[in-house]
Design an enzyme around this catalytic site. Sequence first.
Site, short mmCIF file in Angstrom:
data_model
loop_
_atom_site.label_atom_id
_atom_site.label_comp_id
_atom_site.label_asym_id
_atom_site.label_seq_id
_atom_site.Cartn_x
_atom_site.Cartn_y
_atom_site.Cartn_z
N THR A 77 4.26 -3.90 20.84
CA THR A 77 4.41 -4.73 19.65
C THR A 77 5.90 -4.83 19.34
O THR A 77 6.74 -4.39 20.13
CB THR A 77 3.66 -4.10 18.48
OG1 THR A 77 4.28 -2.84 18.17
CG2 THR A 77 2.20 -3.85 18.84
N SER B 237 -0.20 8.52 16.43
CA SER B 237 0.80 8.04 17.37
C SER B 237 1.09 9.09 18.44
O SER B 237 1.00 10.30 18.19
CB SER B 237 2.11 7.72 16.64
OG SER B 237 3.15 7.43 17.55
N TYR C 96 9.35 9.77 11.86
CA TYR C 96 8.14 8.99 12.17
C TYR C 96 7.06 9.93 12.72
O TYR C 96 5.90 9.86 12.31
CB TYR C 96 8.50 7.92 13.19
CG TYR C 96 7.36 7.03 13.64
CD1 TYR C 96 7.07 5.85 12.96
CD2 TYR C 96 6.59 7.35 14.76
CE1 TYR C 96 6.03 5.02 13.38
CE2 TYR C 96 5.56 6.53 15.18
CZ TYR C 96 5.29 5.37 14.50
OH TYR C 96 4.26 4.55 14.92
N LYS D 216 3.20 10.86 11.28
CA LYS D 216 1.99 10.68 12.08
C LYS D 216 1.24 12.00 12.25
O LYS D 216 0.01 12.03 12.27
CB LYS D 216 2.35 10.08 13.44
CG LYS D 216 2.81 8.63 13.36
CD LYS D 216 1.74 7.73 12.76
CE LYS D 216 2.09 6.26 12.83
NZ LYS D 216 1.05 5.40 12.22
N ILE E 54 0.81 -1.22 0.00
CA ILE E 54 0.00 0.00 0.00
C ILE E 54 0.85 1.27 0.00
O ILE E 54 0.29 2.37 -0.05
CB ILE E 54 -0.98 0.01 1.19
CG1 ILE E 54 -0.28 -0.20 2.54
CG2 ILE E 54 -2.04 -1.06 0.98
CD1 ILE E 54 0.24 1.03 3.19
#
Length: 327
Positions: free
Chosen positions: A204, A157, A170, A174, A73
């Site tokens: 995770t 996030s 990152y 977000k 994607i």
Amino acid sequence: MGMLEGKVVLITGAGRGIGRGHALTLAAHGAKVIVNDLGTSLTGEGADKGPAQEVVDLIASRGGEAVADVEDISTWDGAANAVAHAVEHFGRLDGLVNNAGIARPSDIADLTEADFDALMGVHLKGTFGCTVHACKHWRGRADAGERVRASVVNTASDSAFFSTPSDSAYAAMKAGIQQLTMCAGRETGAYGVRMNAVAPRAYTRMARYLIPGFEIREADSYTGEESPFDPSNASPLVAWLLSDDSAHVTGLLFRTLGGGFARVSGWQMEPIIFPKDGSSHFAVEEIGRVLNTEVFGCAVRDIPIDFAPGDPRAAAGTKDSAAGRRS
């Protein structure tokens, strides 16, 4: 009947972690799920069909319906194909959860163009691409006279508002997703689409960067056990946001932590301060004084001090100063 009975939902990055938790939870509440996951490493390299198919098999073993999708994607065509796969397989699409993500922690001075492009591709471009193609599908149905009741849930996030070291790129991606949510949520309502975002906190495989040696467990391994580390703790909120019960909710951001949640307000602006003399702008020399006194509240203000009757300083008209300022 489950809250999501009959709804078809595409979830990106659903082979592991938070996305896996979403897939299992939504299926348990009646949704038909497209489990999209390219199966890359945490840094976005390689491919593996195993994670997506494992989740599909697990859903099927519990009586649900799901199909695996391994489209990339981060490409415009891959996002279009993932949406098309959902429509072709189940005949429709009702919800989209943009969850796919990778991590490439780096000090800002060490960030490479390849790192930036990889993060941009999966997080921001991937979210945009899937959203664009899903919205084309929904707008087309609305134009054909159908009453569309669709929902998009984006994955934001903590990094965007509680940024951690080595996380600037990152966090920037977000933050872009959060802004997309607030803006597009206003646009898509014209054809029956709502858009919200959830910033989940879960342990995770990304947690290994922050907590070396931490034992990573997948969502379904906590069955019958309450744990703040369970990657599916945010999934009930996502399920509700995809349901018709939340038809009045759009353009909002939520943060989840250990099973709890909070609404997060968007960018907050304080009252605008204008020149008191009616000028169209402040002089450069005035900016520091105005900010220090009116915004930061860290400067001594030149204001009169009240003195007790008989105090000789009152007659002298003493002004506020570092020495004579009242506490």
